[in-house]
Design a protein around this motif. Structure first.
Motif, short mmCIF file in Angstrom:
data_model
loop_
_atom_site.label_atom_id
_atom_site.label_comp_id
_atom_site.label_asym_id
_atom_site.label_seq_id
_atom_site.Cartn_x
_atom_site.Cartn_y
_atom_site.Cartn_z
N GLY A 180 -58.07 -32.50 116.63
CA GLY A 180 -58.05 -31.09 117.02
C GLY A 180 -58.81 -30.28 115.99
O GLY A 180 -59.38 -30.84 115.05
N VAL A 181 -58.81 -28.98 116.16
CA VAL A 181 -59.60 -28.10 115.29
C VAL A 181 -58.73 -26.98 114.74
O VAL A 181 -57.94 -26.39 115.47
N VAL A 182 -58.90 -26.71 113.46
CA VAL A 182 -58.34 -25.51 112.85
C VAL A 182 -59.53 -24.62 112.53
O VAL A 182 -60.43 -25.01 111.79
N LYS A 183 -59.54 -23.40 113.11
CA LYS A 183 -60.65 -22.47 112.89
C LYS A 183 -60.12 -21.27 112.12
O LYS A 183 -59.15 -20.64 112.53
N VAL A 184 -60.79 -20.93 111.02
CA VAL A 184 -60.40 -19.80 110.18
C VAL A 184 -61.54 -18.81 110.13
O VAL A 184 -62.67 -19.17 109.81
N THR A 185 -61.25 -17.55 110.46
CA THR A 185 -62.23 -16.47 110.39
C THR A 185 -61.71 -15.42 109.41
O THR A 185 -60.55 -15.01 109.51
N VAL A 186 -62.57 -15.00 108.47
CA VAL A 186 -62.16 -13.99 107.49
C VAL A 186 -63.07 -12.78 107.58
O VAL A 186 -64.24 -12.88 107.97
N ALA A 187 -62.52 -11.61 107.22
CA ALA A 187 -63.29 -10.36 107.20
C ALA A 187 -62.66 -9.42 106.17
O ALA A 187 -61.43 -9.41 106.01
#
Length: 189
Positions: A180-187
């Motif tokens: 599976g995938v763990v997606k992390v987006t930061v801003a």
């Protein structure tokens, strides 16, 4: 040569004086009504915020009967079931390195992360992510999946997001390699 001077009445003199004063005051008011001030305008351009994967999340080998297999944010692994956890593959939490400017805060979004791990035959296992965002490379070992880290703070331009998880292994889970995938987006906040 005598000319007679006309006498001006005191009322006329007062009216004339009042008119002069009124004109003078009006002229002064017009001068005083204009004024100005300045303010400076500034902007700070921050270094673009960036996130990179440093390590993958690895649950290791599991078997039916392990129940919930939890990998804490420090990589330790536990189970809720009666079957022993197999050895052979070392468990590991995922690590994401965040870089940016100074000591700014940032938001974290996990949209796009999977909620199940799937094998080649479309068998699945539910997964609940366990996350923390800290300013050091020493995770606390968080095991609670109910509160994901949604913000972090850069310490001198660096922070770290650790992702573990709680994997539900079914009592008759089919053998296979599940991904599976763990997606992390930061801003920046």
């Amino acid at each position: 040569m005598t000319q007679s001077l006309k006498k001006t009445s005191p009322v006329r003199s007062l009216l004339a004086l009042g008119a002069l004063l009124l004109l003078g005051a009006t002229g002064m008011r017009a001068v005083q009504a204009a004024d100005n001030a300045t303010a400076s305008a500034t902007a700070v351009v921050l270094q673009p915020i960036a996130v990179t994967k440093s390590a993958d999340l690895v649950f290791g080998n599991v078997v039916a009967g392990n129940g919930d297999v939890t990998v804490a944010t420090d990589g330790t692994r536990t189970k809720s079931g009666t079957a022993a956890l197999p050895t052979g593959v070392t468990a590991n939490a995922a690590r994401f390195d965040v870089s940016g400017s100074g000591n700014n805060t940032f938001s974290i979004d996990y949209t796009g992360s999977d909620t199940v791990l799937t094998d080649a035959s479309s068998n699945t296992m539910a997964v609940d992510w366990i996350t923390e965002a800290i300013a050091t490379t020493s995770p606390t070992g968080k095991t609670d999946p109910s509160t994901d880290a949604t913000t972090g703070t850069l310490a001198s331009g660096a922070a770290y997001i650790y992702v573990g998880g709680k994997l539900t292994v079914g009592s008759s889970q089919a053998a296979g390699s599940y991904t599976g995938v763990v997606k992390v987006t930061v801003a920046y906040n």
